[in-house]
Design an enzyme around this catalytic site. Structure first.
Site, mmCIF file in Angstrom:
data_model
loop_
_atom_site.group_PDB
_atom_site.id
_atom_site.type_symbol
_atom_site.label_atom_id
_atom_site.label_comp_id
_atom_site.label_asym_id
_atom_site.label_seq_id
_atom_site.Cartn_x
_atom_site.Cartn_y
_atom_site.Cartn_z
ATOM 1 N N ASP A 74 20.468 54.331 -1.959
ATOM 2 C CA ASP A 74 20.644 53.016 -1.346
ATOM 3 C C ASP A 74 20.726 51.951 -2.429
ATOM 4 O O ASP A 74 21.615 51.099 -2.425
ATOM 5 C CB ASP A 74 19.450 52.743 -0.426
ATOM 6 C CG ASP A 74 19.732 51.607 0.518
ATOM 7 O OD1 ASP A 74 18.760 51.062 1.074
ATOM 8 O OD2 ASP A 74 20.907 51.267 0.714
ATOM 9 N N ASP B 117 17.421 51.633 8.130
ATOM 10 C CA ASP B 117 16.127 51.243 7.578
ATOM 11 C C ASP B 117 15.018 51.541 8.562
ATOM 12 O O ASP B 117 13.998 52.133 8.217
ATOM 13 C CB ASP B 117 16.127 49.743 7.258
ATOM 14 C CG ASP B 117 17.134 49.396 6.186
ATOM 15 O OD1 ASP B 117 17.684 48.290 6.218
ATOM 16 O OD2 ASP B 117 17.362 50.261 5.324
#
Lengths: 101, 387
Positions: B175, B305
């Site tokens: 990420d 997330d």
């Protein structure tokens, strides 16, 4: 989706779509309709489309009550008589609880 | 303001893990992406297997992200939309069906097919409407939280232990790289979106407030004109006319720099009678709050997330020896990480990856609490020594 930002025609159209959608075995949609448009229909000061929105909300509420009544009756009957129905009861059951009824 | 939804998602996951044993049972089923078993004879073999599993998973994710970026770049919006639609369909119907079944089994409740059909049908259809079309904001947020929780539960169930922790670590690193490096696929995606002045996949981002979509053709006021209630007609016409892939997106346009990380996980057929394919997109990166003339300051967080945060906390509650201590520690760690991320967001004013800090803290706290704090607490309790 903020109702404040929508022009009145849009609100009416949305309310109508939710109302019509609820006929497809969707009482939840009617519930959303009632809750969401309640303020619009009954609390806000009058505007031109409000009358129609009111009718839709009222009808949605009525349909919702009908569904709730039907479902409650069915669930009560099912839960009460499930064990006695034997095979039919099992066939209708999605999950069968363990233990002695 | 993102704390409440993140907390809710985690609470749902932990509550389910604690009560419904289905999600912690090891049935021997695995995803096709993690083919190496972890119940091997030696520790070394297990380590190797988990590393291989994690590598395969990450490779799949990277490939999917690249495919998505390419699709976006070559304007295959219909494909992307269809993909999103199918995946949310699967989540809302199939996975919630399984979830309900397990919950009913756990509480030993009888349920008939008719009521079940009505429940699932209602839940699914209203969910699809809220997420992909128009619906009340709170309901949409609630649905997004629920599908994130469902997804996290699936991961907790089907990823073996060491693989799961490794994947969490590697995904955070990925990420970070994908969002911040100049060549990262997500950076490319966001830049492309910005050039075209389009929002990015609004269907799978959690936004805390409502923001209005602005017209692409409206060259005078390229910024969102959401507070301008005097021109609602124009706005709605604009919103309809926009070529955004998802209708009536409530996101800001691509004007605020947004860095979105999409990861698609493809769950292949599991070793059971059901043969389903599901693709989900996750976008684990936080987008900055809108800081222009609008009153609305929406903070957005990708659903990925949510999913990984909940997965961490859920795994901690499922498998930790310290049980609630560890769970709480991880929970606090993730919230602290989220705090810091939001702080950085306010400082840098550009989209940042939301996973790294929180996951890093979460992992550190998990291993530390499990291996250091918990034995300490046990000893204290044993000797009835209160501090």
């Amino acid at each position: 989706m903020n109702l404040e930002r929508l022009p009145n025609e849009e609100k009416l159209s949305l309310c109508r779509k939710y109302y019509l959608g609820g006929f497809a075995f969707l009482p939840f949609l009617w519930l959303v309709n009632v809750v969401w448009f309640f303020r619009e229909a009954f609390v806000k000061p009058v505007y031109s489309e409000q009358l129609q929105i009111k009718t839709y909300v009222k009808r949605s509420a009525f349909g919702l009550l009908l569904w709730v009544a039907v479902l409650t009756t069915w669930i009560t009957i099912f839960q009460h008589f499930r064990a006695e129905w034997g095979e039919v009861g099992d066939y209708l059951s999605f999950t069968i609880p363990l233990g002695i009824p | 303001m993102l704390f409440v939804p993140v907390t809710l998602c985690m609470v749902v996951v932990v509550a389910t893990i604690k009560s419904v044993s289905f999600y912690t049972q090891n049935d021997g089923q695995r995803l096709i992406y993690t083919p190496f078993p972890e119940d091997t004879d030696t520790v070394a073999q297990r380590a190797v297997n988990s590393i291989l599993n994690a590598t395969i998973m990450i490779t799949v994710i990277i490939v999917m992200t690249l495919v998505l970026v390419l699709l976006y770049k070559y304007r295959c919006y219909k494909v992307i939309q269809g993909w999103l639609f199918l995946s949310s369909l699967l989540l809302l119907f199939f996975f919630s069906y399984i979830y309900l079944k397990e919950v009913f089994k756990t509480y030993n409740v009888a349920m008939d097919y008719f009521t079940l059909a009505v429940i699932i049908w209602n839940f699914g259809v209203v969910g699809m409407m809220c997420i992909h079309w128009k619906g009340p904001l709170r309901l949409q947020q609630a649905y997004l939280i629920m599908i994130s929780a469902l997804m996290a539960l699936v991961f907790i169930k089907y990823l073996p232990e060491w693989t799961a922790w490794l994947i969490l670590a590697v995904i955070s690193v990925y990420d970070l790289l994908a969002v911040l490096c100049p060549k990262g696929p997500l950076r490319i995606l966001v830049e492309t979106a910005q050039e075209r002045n389009e929002p990015i996949f609004p269907a799978l981002i959690y936004s805390s407030t409502m923001v209005w979509l602005v017209n692409m053709a409206d060259t005078d006021r390229p910024k969102r004109n959401s507070t301008d209630a005097a021109s609602p007609q124009q706005e709605t016409a604009d919103a309809v006319a926009s070529p955004a892939p998802s209708s009536l997106s409530q996101d800001d346009g691509g004007f605020t720099p947004t860095w979105v990380n999409q990861q698609q996980h493809q769950l292949g057929p599991i070793q059971s009678t059901e043969d389903t394919r599901r693709e989900i997109q996750e976008m684990p990166s936080a987008r900055p709050p809108v800081d222009d003339d609008d009153e609305e300051r929406g903070v957005k967080l990708g659903l990925g997330d949510f999913i990984f945060y909940s997965m961490l906390v859920g795994k901690a509650s499922a498998t930790a020896s310290g049980d609630w201590n560890t769970t709480l520690a991880c929970f606090v760690a993730i919230l602290i990480g989220l705090c810091l991320t939001l702080l950085l967001l306010a400082i840098f004013k550009k989209a940042l990856p939301a996973l790294p800090i929180s996951i890093f803290f979460g992992l550190v706290f998990y291993f530390a609490t499990d291996n250091l704090v918990q034995p300490f607490m046990d000893r204290l309790a044993l000797h009835q020594f209160y501090i």
